[in-house]
Design a protein around this motif. Structure first.
Motif, PDB file in Angstrom:
ATOM      1  N   ALA A  35       0.766  -1.289  -0.167  1.00  0.00           N
ATOM      2  CA  ALA A  35      -0.056  -0.022   0.054  1.00  0.00           C
ATOM      3  C   ALA A  35       0.931   1.140  -0.045  1.00  0.00           C
ATOM      4  CB  ALA A  35      -0.953  -0.086   1.312  1.00  0.00           C
ATOM      5  N   ARG A  36       2.117   1.172   0.421  1.00  0.00           N
ATOM      6  CA  ARG A  36       2.932   2.337   0.591  1.00  0.00           C
ATOM      7  C   ARG A  36       4.113   2.068  -0.711  1.00  0.00           C
ATOM      8  NH1 ARG A  36       1.591   6.804   1.886  1.00  0.00           N
ATOM      9  NH2 ARG A  36       3.507   7.174   2.732  1.00  0.00           N
ATOM     10  N   GLY A  37       3.767   1.461  -1.975  1.00  0.00           N
ATOM     11  CA  GLY A  37       4.688   1.376  -2.916  1.00  0.00           C
ATOM     12  C   GLY A  37       5.490   0.312  -3.134  1.00  0.00           C
ATOM     13  N   VAL A  38       5.834  -0.490  -1.836  1.00  0.00           N
ATOM     14  CA  VAL A  38       6.708  -1.522  -1.675  1.00  0.00           C
ATOM     15  C   VAL A  38       5.861  -2.879  -2.246  1.00  0.00           C
ATOM     16  CG1 VAL A  38       8.482  -2.701  -0.304  1.00  0.00           C
ATOM     17  CG2 VAL A  38       7.965  -0.496  -0.092  1.00  0.00           C
ATOM     18  N   THR A  39       6.328  -3.416  -3.417  1.00  0.00           N
ATOM     19  CA  THR A  39       5.662  -4.684  -4.151  1.00  0.00           C
ATOM     20  C   THR A  39       6.125  -5.699  -3.558  1.00  0.00           C
ATOM     21  OG1 THR A  39       6.815  -4.218  -6.220  1.00  0.00           O
ATOM     22  CG2 THR A  39       4.456  -3.224  -5.686  1.00  0.00           C
ATOM     23  N   THR A  40       7.451  -5.779  -3.438  1.00  0.00           N
ATOM     24  CA  THR A  40       8.288  -6.794  -3.051  1.00  0.00           C
ATOM     25  C   THR A  40       9.276  -6.669  -1.623  1.00  0.00           C
ATOM     26  OG1 THR A  40       8.731  -7.629  -5.241  1.00  0.00           O
ATOM     27  CG2 THR A  40      10.300  -8.476  -3.735  1.00  0.00           C
ATOM     28  N   VAL A  41       8.918  -7.621  -0.650  1.00  0.00           N
ATOM     29  CA  VAL A  41       9.777  -7.651   0.495  1.00  0.00           C
ATOM     30  C   VAL A  41      10.619  -8.690   0.814  1.00  0.00           C
ATOM     31  CG1 VAL A  41       8.012  -5.815   1.437  1.00  0.00           C
ATOM     32  CG2 VAL A  41       7.916  -8.273   1.959  1.00  0.00           C
ATOM     33  N   VAL A  42      11.664  -8.746   1.610  1.00  0.00           N
ATOM     34  CA  VAL A  42      12.486  -9.693   2.168  1.00  0.00           C
ATOM     35  C   VAL A  42      12.118  -9.662   3.774  1.00  0.00           C
ATOM     36  CG1 VAL A  42      14.439 -11.050   2.522  1.00  0.00           C
ATOM     37  CG2 VAL A  42      13.999  -9.937   0.236  1.00  0.00           C
ATOM     38  N   ASP A  43      11.498 -10.534   4.174  1.00  0.00           N
ATOM     39  CA  ASP A  43      11.294 -10.747   5.758  1.00  0.00           C
ATOM     40  C   ASP A  43      12.753 -11.342   6.324  1.00  0.00           C
ATOM     41  OD1 ASP A  43       9.114 -11.142   8.339  1.00  0.00           O
ATOM     42  OD2 ASP A  43      10.914 -12.522   8.425  1.00  0.00           O
ATOM     43  N   ALA A  44      13.163 -10.618   7.502  1.00  0.00           N
ATOM     44  CA  ALA A  44      14.786 -10.673   7.744  1.00  0.00           C
ATOM     45  C   ALA A  44      14.573 -11.742   8.911  1.00  0.00           C
ATOM     46  CB  ALA A  44      15.353  -9.571   7.790  1.00  0.00           C
ATOM     47  N   GLY A  45      14.284 -12.756   8.953  1.00  0.00           N
ATOM     48  CA  GLY A  45      14.448 -13.802   9.891  1.00  0.00           C
ATOM     49  C   GLY A  45      13.412 -13.793  11.228  1.00  0.00           C
ATOM     50  N   SER A  46      12.085 -13.278  10.747  1.00  0.00           N
ATOM     51  CA  SER A  46      11.076 -13.412  11.695  1.00  0.00           C
ATOM     52  C   SER A  46      10.842 -14.918  11.961  1.00  0.00           C
ATOM     53  CB  SER A  46       9.671 -12.701  11.033  1.00  0.00           C
ATOM     54  OG  SER A  46       9.970 -11.207  10.988  1.00  0.00           O
ATOM     55  N   ALA A  47      10.904 -15.744  10.886  1.00  0.00           N
ATOM     56  CA  ALA A  47      10.669 -17.270  11.063  1.00  0.00           C
ATOM     57  C   ALA A  47      11.997 -17.878  11.104  1.00  0.00           C
ATOM     58  CB  ALA A  47       9.864 -17.766  10.180  1.00  0.00           C
ATOM     59  N   GLY A  48      11.897 -18.994  11.744  1.00  0.00           N
ATOM     60  CA  GLY A  48      13.258 -20.065  11.947  1.00  0.00           C
ATOM     61  C   GLY A  48      12.704 -21.417  11.461  1.00  0.00           C
ATOM     62  N   ALA A  49      13.219 -22.393  11.385  1.00  0.00           N
ATOM     63  CA  ALA A  49      13.011 -23.615  11.072  1.00  0.00           C
ATOM     64  C   ALA A  49      11.564 -24.218  11.783  1.00  0.00           C
ATOM     65  CB  ALA A  49      14.142 -24.937  11.004  1.00  0.00           C
ATOM     66  N   ASP A  50      11.394 -23.720  12.745  1.00  0.00           N
ATOM     67  CA  ASP A  50      10.034 -24.633  13.671  1.00  0.00           C
ATOM     68  C   ASP A  50       8.972 -23.566  12.978  1.00  0.00           C
ATOM     69  OD1 ASP A  50      11.561 -26.373  14.829  1.00  0.00           O
ATOM     70  OD2 ASP A  50      12.091 -25.036  16.667  1.00  0.00           O
ATOM     71  N   THR A  51       9.137 -22.436  12.686  1.00  0.00           N
ATOM     72  CA  THR A  51       7.933 -21.624  12.706  1.00  0.00           C
ATOM     73  C   THR A  51       7.665 -21.164  11.182  1.00  0.00           C
ATOM     74  OG1 THR A  51       9.276 -19.647  13.099  1.00  0.00           O
ATOM     75  CG2 THR A  51       8.150 -20.761  14.886  1.00  0.00           C
ATOM     76  N   PHE A  52       8.663 -21.523  10.172  1.00  0.00           N
ATOM     77  CA  PHE A  52       8.470 -21.130   8.893  1.00  0.00           C
ATOM     78  C   PHE A  52       7.167 -21.565   8.093  1.00  0.00           C
ATOM     79  CE2 PHE A  52       9.354 -20.607   4.199  1.00  0.00           C
ATOM     80  CZ  PHE A  52       9.735 -19.349   4.215  1.00  0.00           C
ATOM     81  N   PRO A  53       7.007 -23.017   8.050  1.00  0.00           N
ATOM     82  CA  PRO A  53       5.742 -23.456   7.515  1.00  0.00           C
ATOM     83  C   PRO A  53       4.378 -22.461   7.642  1.00  0.00           C
ATOM     84  CG  PRO A  53       7.107 -25.164   8.578  1.00  0.00           C
ATOM     85  CD  PRO A  53       7.660 -23.857   8.931  1.00  0.00           C
ATOM     86  N   GLY A  54       4.114 -22.126   8.966  1.00  0.00           N
ATOM     87  CA  GLY A  54       3.129 -21.231   9.160  1.00  0.00           C
ATOM     88  C   GLY A  54       3.399 -19.875   8.607  1.00  0.00           C
ATOM     89  N   PHE A  55       4.276 -19.284   8.679  1.00  0.00           N
ATOM     90  CA  PHE A  55       4.687 -17.908   7.950  1.00  0.00           C
ATOM     91  C   PHE A  55       4.457 -18.028   6.607  1.00  0.00           C
ATOM     92  CE2 PHE A  55       8.113 -14.965   6.471  1.00  0.00           C
ATOM     93  CZ  PHE A  55       7.382 -13.956   6.684  1.00  0.00           C
ATOM     94  N   ARG A  56       4.815 -19.164   5.948  1.00  0.00           N
ATOM     95  CA  ARG A  56       4.280 -19.422   4.399  1.00  0.00           C
ATOM     96  C   ARG A  56       2.929 -19.520   4.202  1.00  0.00           C
ATOM     97  NH1 ARG A  56       7.306 -22.416  -0.414  1.00  0.00           N
ATOM     98  NH2 ARG A  56       5.937 -21.651  -1.882  1.00  0.00           N
ATOM     99  N   LYS A  57       2.287 -20.497   5.085  1.00  0.00           N
ATOM    100  CA  LYS A  57       0.620 -20.811   4.768  1.00  0.00           C
ATOM    101  C   LYS A  57      -0.090 -19.557   5.024  1.00  0.00           C
ATOM    102  CE  LYS A  57      -2.887 -24.164   5.510  1.00  0.00           C
ATOM    103  NZ  LYS A  57      -3.110 -25.443   6.144  1.00  0.00           N
ATOM    104  N   PHE A  58       0.103 -19.036   6.297  1.00  0.00           N
ATOM    105  CA  PHE A  58      -0.802 -17.765   6.895  1.00  0.00           C
ATOM    106  C   PHE A  58      -0.413 -16.451   6.700  1.00  0.00           C
ATOM    107  CE2 PHE A  58      -1.068 -21.733   9.629  1.00  0.00           C
ATOM    108  CZ  PHE A  58      -2.393 -21.884   9.285  1.00  0.00           C
TER     109      PHE A  58
END
Length: 379
Positions: free
Chosen positions: A83-106
């Motif tokens: 909404a502020r003009g940024v069409t692509t982002v890289v999330d920098a480590g919010s998720a690790g191996a135990d939490t990444f599947p949920g990050f992707r799905k939700f």
């Protein structure tokens, strides 16, 4: 109709093509279909008159935290990024191996913002303020990280590690997370992204010694221990050496990681960031970061010209991501992501992470956001 959308009469600034000229940009089937002078509006289903404004590729932010609802840092991606003009982002480590599947799905799979990721070497990721990512060394799990990377190669760009002592890294964990991140990244053939401030080491030299070509040192202008300046206020020789061997320096403004004084000193010594990123999260969304265009505006105040500043949020991060032909450019055939910007003139209060104020005379403001060749938001 030949075109789905036509942006007409704007000043196209596309650093990837070294273009800065009044040009129309047309989109068809989600991609850039034509760029040129006086394209016919009769051939477009929708035409926007953007004369007097800058047309740029959709912006790219290499450092955000958008795992909303799980990470204590997380913000919702669409209201704060696309909404502020940024069409692509890289999330920098919010998720690790135990939490990444949920990050992707939700989050990733249901957002309009295009989200890629750096996987935290801490298997828990950035869950809570009360327990650091490396309270115990066992959180830095190389095998888990490598398995998760293999399952999500299409999204995971590298391995993130944060090194701040006590609040993030316990004394017994020390510098182990950095070396575990290096091990996992090397095994996966990916780079690391390092948050270096106040690590369990003598200086930034110890961190840079582990970093290779293509690795990213984020928060490059922070004002804490383990920064780019030495005790005499000069850029450390190891920093120049790291730049020479291809280590990338990224702004990562954040709530506590951008100092006017450090930035001014570094820039005057020839140390410019390769990329400008926000480190947008819940603790800086309402200041001092706000959004990526506000951070880029700070570099206009520091004397960077518009084309260079836009390159550091378009073409250069597109190269870092490995997608220079798809994003970060409005070349014909590229994905149809664009932003129309107003370069406002006036007196604007710009704060660093320590609350120090500079008064800028220019500020970027998004007016129209285009994603996949269609208008996503028009202000």
């Amino acid at each position: 109709m030949l075109y789905d959308l036509l942006l007409k009469g704007g000043t196209l600034v596309d650093p990837a093509q070294q273009l800065h000229a009044v040009q129309d940009v047309a989109f068809t089937d989600g991609k850039v279909a034509a760029v040129g002078a006086d394209l016919s509006a009769d051939q477009a289903r929708q035409t926007l008159d953007v004369a007097g404004h800058v047309v740029a590729p959709g912006l790219i932010d290499l450092h955000v935290h958008v795992y909303w609802g799980v990470s204590h840092f997380g913000v919702e991606p669409d209201p704060t990024c696309i909404a502020r003009g940024v069409t692509t982002v890289v999330d920098a480590g919010s998720a690790g191996a135990d939490t990444f599947p949920g990050f992707r799905k939700f989050i990733i799979d249901v957002s309009d913002t295009r989200i890629l990721a750096q996987l935290n070497i801490s298997s828990q990721g950035m869950l809570t303020q009360e327990i650091g990512e490396f309270e115990i060394p066992e959180y830095a799990d190389v095998d888990k990280a490598c398995r998760m990377i293999e399952q999500h190669r299409d999204l995971i760009l590298g391995v993130k590690v944060r090194l701040t002592r006590n609040s993030i890294v316990s004394e017994r964990s020390g510098m182990l997370p950095l070396h575990r991140a290096r091990e996992a990244a090397d095994a996966a053939g990916l780079p690391i992204m390092v948050h270096p401030q106040d690590a369990w080491c003598d200086s930034l030299d110890d961190v840079l010694a582990v970093m290779k070509q293509g690795d990213i040192l984020t928060h490059c202008f922070h004002g804490m221990k383990c920064g780019v300046l030495d005790e005499a206020g000069q850029v450390r020789p190891a920093v120049h050496e790291a730049v020479e061997r291809g280590v990338l320096f990224d702004v990562g403004h954040g709530a506590g990681s951008f100092s006017w004084e450090v930035a001014e000193t570094a820039l005057s010594a020839g140390l410019a960031p390769h990329t400008i990123s926000s480190d947008l999260h819940v603790y800086n969304l309402h200041g001092p970061v706000y959004d990526l265009v506000n951070v880029a505006s700070k570099f206009l105040h520091l004397g960077m010209d518009l084309d260079d500043a836009l390159a550091k949020v378009t073409s250069v991060p597109a190269q870092v991501i490995g997608m220079p032909d798809e994003i970060g450019t409005l070349a014909v055939g590229a994905w149809g992501d664009a932003v129309v910007l107003d370069v406002r003139q006036g007196q604007f209060q710009l704060a660093d992470s320590g609350g120090e104020i500079r008064t800028g005379t220019q500020r970027l403001e998004p007016l129209v956001v285009v994603k996949g060749g269609r208008v996503y938001r028009q202000y």
